[in-house]
Write a protein that holds these residues in place. Structure first.
Motif, PDB file in Angstrom:
ATOM      1  N   LYS A 138      -3.808   1.425  15.695  1.00 35.89           N
ATOM      2  CA  LYS A 138      -3.232   0.686  16.827  1.00 35.89           C
ATOM      3  C   LYS A 138      -3.891  -0.671  17.014  1.00 35.89           C
ATOM      4  O   LYS A 138      -3.260  -1.594  17.506  1.00 35.89           O
ATOM      5  CB  LYS A 138      -3.375   1.502  18.108  1.00 35.89           C
ATOM      6  CG  LYS A 138      -2.340   2.630  18.198  1.00 35.89           C
ATOM      7  CD  LYS A 138      -2.470   3.390  19.501  1.00 35.89           C
ATOM      8  CE  LYS A 138      -1.253   4.281  19.714  1.00 35.89           C
ATOM      9  NZ  LYS A 138      -1.521   5.264  20.781  1.00 35.89           N
ATOM     10  N   TYR A 139      -5.169  -0.787  16.658  1.00 33.71           N
ATOM     11  CA  TYR A 139      -5.896  -2.004  17.035  1.00 33.71           C
ATOM     12  C   TYR A 139      -6.430  -2.820  15.862  1.00 33.71           C
ATOM     13  O   TYR A 139      -7.091  -3.824  16.087  1.00 33.71           O
ATOM     14  CB  TYR A 139      -7.053  -1.637  17.995  1.00 33.71           C
ATOM     15  CG  TYR A 139      -6.523  -1.140  19.317  1.00 33.71           C
ATOM     16  CD1 TYR A 139      -6.113  -2.037  20.309  1.00 33.71           C
ATOM     17  CD2 TYR A 139      -6.361   0.224  19.557  1.00 33.71           C
ATOM     18  CE1 TYR A 139      -5.583  -1.588  21.513  1.00 33.71           C
ATOM     19  CE2 TYR A 139      -5.825   0.681  20.758  1.00 33.71           C
ATOM     20  CZ  TYR A 139      -5.446  -0.231  21.728  1.00 33.71           C
ATOM     21  OH  TYR A 139      -4.897   0.209  22.911  1.00 33.71           O
ATOM     22  N   THR A 140      -6.169  -2.398  14.622  1.00 29.50           N
ATOM     23  CA  THR A 140      -6.667  -3.173  13.475  1.00 29.50           C
ATOM     24  C   THR A 140      -5.616  -3.143  12.367  1.00 29.50           C
ATOM     25  O   THR A 140      -4.630  -2.406  12.449  1.00 29.50           O
ATOM     26  CB  THR A 140      -7.991  -2.595  12.891  1.00 29.50           C
ATOM     27  OG1 THR A 140      -7.682  -1.509  12.004  1.00 29.50           O
ATOM     28  CG2 THR A 140      -8.924  -2.087  13.976  1.00 29.50           C
ATOM     29  N   SER A 141      -5.857  -3.924  11.311  1.00 29.81           N
ATOM     30  CA  SER A 141      -4.913  -3.900  10.187  1.00 29.81           C
ATOM     31  C   SER A 141      -5.502  -3.162   8.983  1.00 29.81           C
ATOM     32  O   SER A 141      -4.997  -3.259   7.865  1.00 29.81           O
ATOM     33  CB  SER A 141      -4.577  -5.344   9.791  1.00 29.81           C
ATOM     34  OG  SER A 141      -5.772  -5.996   9.396  1.00 29.81           O
ATOM     35  N   VAL A 142      -6.561  -2.397   9.232  1.00 24.10           N
ATOM     36  CA  VAL A 142      -7.224  -1.687   8.118  1.00 24.10           C
ATOM     37  C   VAL A 142      -6.353  -0.528   7.620  1.00 24.10           C
ATOM     38  O   VAL A 142      -5.724   0.178   8.410  1.00 24.10           O
ATOM     39  CB  VAL A 142      -8.619  -1.185   8.575  1.00 24.10           C
ATOM     40  CG1 VAL A 142      -9.231  -0.256   7.537  1.00 24.10           C
ATOM     41  CG2 VAL A 142      -9.548  -2.363   8.843  1.00 24.10           C
ATOM     42  N   LYS A 143      -6.351  -0.338   6.309  1.00 29.40           N
ATOM     43  CA  LYS A 143      -5.591   0.760   5.698  1.00 29.40           C
ATOM     44  C   LYS A 143      -6.420   2.046   5.852  1.00 29.40           C
ATOM     45  O   LYS A 143      -7.283   2.323   4.998  1.00 29.40           O
ATOM     46  CB  LYS A 143      -5.361   0.473   4.214  1.00 29.40           C
ATOM     47  CG  LYS A 143      -4.575  -0.805   3.942  1.00 29.40           C
ATOM     48  CD  LYS A 143      -4.345  -1.014   2.449  1.00 29.40           C
ATOM     49  CE  LYS A 143      -5.607  -1.079   1.640  1.00 29.40           C
ATOM     50  NZ  LYS A 143      -5.454  -1.456   0.236  1.00 29.40           N
ATOM     51  N   ALA A 144      -6.188   2.756   6.938  1.00 31.91           N
ATOM     52  CA  ALA A 144      -7.057   3.906   7.228  1.00 31.91           C
ATOM     53  C   ALA A 144      -6.336   5.230   7.034  1.00 31.91           C
ATOM     54  O   ALA A 144      -5.159   5.365   7.372  1.00 31.91           O
ATOM     55  CB  ALA A 144      -7.557   3.812   8.665  1.00 31.91           C
ATOM     56  N   ILE A 145      -7.064   6.196   6.499  1.00 30.17           N
ATOM     57  CA  ILE A 145      -6.554   7.560   6.343  1.00 30.17           C
ATOM     58  C   ILE A 145      -7.577   8.483   7.004  1.00 30.17           C
ATOM     59  O   ILE A 145      -8.768   8.436   6.686  1.00 30.17           O
ATOM     60  CB  ILE A 145      -6.417   7.945   4.848  1.00 30.17           C
ATOM     61  CG1 ILE A 145      -5.583   6.903   4.092  1.00 30.17           C
ATOM     62  CG2 ILE A 145      -5.820   9.337   4.714  1.00 30.17           C
ATOM     63  CD1 ILE A 145      -5.582   7.110   2.572  1.00 30.17           C
ATOM     64  N   GLY A 146      -7.116   9.288   7.922  1.00 26.08           N
ATOM     65  CA  GLY A 146      -8.019  10.246   8.572  1.00 26.08           C
ATOM     66  C   GLY A 146      -8.063  11.529   7.756  1.00 26.08           C
ATOM     67  O   GLY A 146      -7.038  12.011   7.272  1.00 26.08           O
TER      68      GLY A 146
END
Ligand code: NAD
Ligand code: G6P
Ligand code: MN
Length: 430
Positions: free
Chosen positions: A157-165
Motif C-alpha cells: 500500500k505504501y511503497t513500490s517494492v516487489k514484496a512477497i509475504g
C-alpha cells in the motif's frame, strides 16, 4: 546474485543457508550479507560464524559478510529477506501476556498480540523499503517478518517494492497431508486460499482423486496437523466435515477460542508463554551454534515453529530466478483473486511463480463459512495498517474492537492503552 538478510542474527539463518546450499545451482547466489542491529551483535556473530562454516563445508563460491550497515547490505541486492523482530522476545512476551489479563487470546501474530507487533514492525519495514527503492538492484523482498500478511500489505500500500509475504504454514500443511495420506508431496495437489495464519486448504487431490474427506477423517482421528508453537487442541470431526476444507493450525484460536484460552492461561503460569519458552530454547540453540566443529544446521532448530522455512523461501527464489512456473502459496495483493475482497489487500493464496513473480490462481467467491471470518479479520488487518502508518488512535481502537478475540470496546480500550504504553519506545508514529 546478492542476497541480503535483514535480521541476520535470527536463529533461523542456518535454515536459510542450508536452503541456499541445496539450491545453489538454480539460484546462483554468490554473495550473502547478514545484517542486524547493534543490539543483535552477539547473535549475528555466532550465527554468522556458523553460516560461514556451512558455506565453507559446501565448497561453493559464496561470500558471507556480516554488517550493521543496512544500506550497505541492501545496495545492489537482488533479493532482500526480512526476518527481524522489533523489540525482541521481551516485546513478544508482553504481546502474549497483556491480552491474557483480560481473558483474551495472547498470540504473537494474531489478535491484539499481532496488532502490537504490527505497530512496532510497520515503521521499520517502510524505512527498509525506502532503502530498497533507492539502493537495491530492483530487488524482490521476501518478507518473513510477522505478522507477515499485514506487514506485506503495508508494503504494497505504501511503497513500490516487489514484496512477497512468506509463511511456512502452507508448506507444512502440505507436508503433513502427504504424510497422513501416505503419498509423496510431489503427487499431492492442494489449493490454498485465505489470509496469513487464516489460510484454508480448499482442495486436496492425489492423482486426480479428491482426498479431502479422507484427510479430514484422519485428522479428526488425531493425526498431526499442527505447528510446534500451537497447542494441539483436537479438531471436531463433524465441524471439519461440515466445513469440507482444511483450516490451518492457527484457526484453532478462532474455532476453539475457549479451549485455547484456558490452555494458554495454564501454560503461561506453568511453563511461561511461548516467548518465554522460546527464550530457553534459543539459549540452548545458540550454545549449540557456538561449537566450532558444527558446520550443518543442527537438529535442535526443529523445536522452533519455523520448520521448512528455508525450503519455502529458497524454492520461491529459485522459481523467480529460473522462471519455472512452480506453485507456491504466498502472500500477494488480491487483485480480484478472491472476489469478495478489495483489490489492494494482501491474501495468502496458491500462485504459479515465474520471473515476473507470483501469479495468483483464481479463487472467485468463497463460501459464507470461510468468507465470514476472512472478511472480519481483513477488516481488522486494514485498520491495523492504517493505525500503524498514521498513529491514529481511533483507527487503532476500531482495529482491536473488530478483532473477534476482543469481547468489547471497553476491553479494546484497556488493551490499547496498555499496548501503547508498554511499546512506547518502538512506536514513533504514536
Ligand atoms: P529474533 O528475536 O531472533 O530476531 C531476529 C533478529 O532481528 C535478531 O537478531 C534481532 O537483533 C533483529 N532485529 C531486531 N530489531 C531489528 C531491526 N529494527 N532491524 C533489523 N534487525 C532487527 O526473531 P526470530 O524468532 O528469528 O524471528 C524473526 C522474525 O521472523 C519474527 O518477526 C518472527 O515472527 C518471524 N517468523 C515468521 C515466520 C513465518 O511463518 N512467516 C516463521 C517464524 C518466524
Ligand atoms: C510458525 C509460524 C510463524 C511463527 C512461528 C513461531 O512457524 O508460521 O509465523 O512465527 O511458528 O515459532 P516460535 O518457535 O518462535 O514460537
Ligand atoms: Mn507464519
Amino acid at each position: 546474485m546478492k542476497i541480503a538478510v535483514i535480521g541476520g542474527g535470527s536463529s533461523y539463518t542456518p535454515e536459510l543457508i542450508e536452503g541456499i546450499i541445496l539450491r545453489a545451482t538454480q539460484i546462483k547466489a554468490d554473495e550473502i550479507v547478514l545484517v542486524d542491529i547493534e543490539a543483535g551483535k552477539e547473535k549475528l556473530e555466532i550465527v554468522g560464524s556458523l553460516a560461514k562454516r556451512m558455506i565453507k563445508k559446501s565448497g561453493l563460491p559464496i561470500t558471507i559478510e556480516l554488517t550493521f550497515d543496512r544500506v550497505k547490505a541492501i545496495t545492489n541486492a537482488d533479493f532482500v529477506l526480512t526476518q527481524f523482530r522489533v523489540g525482541g522476545l521481551d516485546a513478544r512476551a508482553s504481546d502474549e501476556r497483556i491480552p491474557l489479563k483480560y481473558d483474551v487470546i495472547g498470540q504473537e501474530t494474531v489478535g491484539p498480540g499481532g496488532f502490537a507487533k504490527a505497530l512496532r514492525t510497520i515503521p521499520v519495514i517502510l524505512d527498509i523499503c525506502k532503502e530498497i527503492e533507492q539502493y537495491s538492484n530492483d530487488a524482490w523482498l521476501i518478507n518473513f517478518t510477522n505478522p507477515a500478511g499485514i506487514v506485506t500489505e503495508a508494503i504494497h500500500k505504501y511503497t513500490s517494492v516487489k514484496a512477497i509475504g512468506l509463511c511456512n504454514v502452507p508448506i507444512n500443511m502440505k507436508q503433513m497431508t502427504a504424510t497422513i495420506l501416505e503419498v509423496d508431496r510431489d503427487n499431492l495437489n492442494m489449493s490454498f486460499a485465505g489470509l496469513n495464519h487464516l489460510v484454508y486448504a480448499t482442495k486436496v487431490f492425489v492423482n486426480g482423486e479428491d482426498k479431502m474427506s479422507t484427510l479430514i477423517e484422519r485428522i479428526a482421528e488425531g493425526r498431526n496437523m499442527n505447528m510446534r508453537n500451537i497447542h494441539d487442541a483436537p479438531w471436531d470431526k463433524e465441524f471439519l466435515q461440515a466445513l469440507n476444507a482444511l483450516p490451518c493450525p492457527y484457526h484453532r484460536y478462532y474455532y476453539m477460542m475457549d479451549e485455547m484460552l484456558i490452555e494458554e492461561k495454564e501454560a503461561a503460569e506453568l511453563r511461561g508463554t511461548r516467548a518465554e519458552q522460546v527464550k530457553v530454547i534459543e539459549k540452548g540453540l545458540f550454545e549449540t551454534y557456538k561449537n566450532p566443529n558444527l558446520d550443518v544446521k543442527p537438529k535442535e532448530l526443529e523445536e522452533r515453529g519455523g520448520s521448512l522455512y528455508s525450503e519455502a523461501a529458497i524454492s520461491l527464489i529459485s522459481s523467480i530466478v529460473t522462471n519455472d512456473h512452480a506453485i507456491h502459496t504466498v502472500n500477494v495483493p488480491n487483485n480480484g483473486t478472491i472476489t469478495d475482497l478489495p483489490d489492494n489487500v494482501v491474501i495468502e493464496v496458491s500462485c504459479t511463480v515465474n520471473s515476473e513473480g507470483p501469479q495468483p490462481i483464481q479463487v472467485g467467491k468463497l463460501p459464507p463459512e470461510l468468507n465470514g471470518l476472512i472478511q472480519q479479520i481483513k477488516a481488522f488487518e486494514q485498520l491495523t495498517i492504517e493505525a500503524a502508518v498514521t498513529g491514529n488512535k481511533q483507527k487503532a481502537l476500531l482495529a482491536l474492537t473488530t478483532n473477534p478475540f476482543v469481547p468489547s470496546s471497553k476491553v479494546a480500550k484497556l488493551l490499547l492503552d496498555e499496548i501503547l504504553e508498554v511499546n512506547q519506545a518502538y512506536l514513533p508514529q504514536f
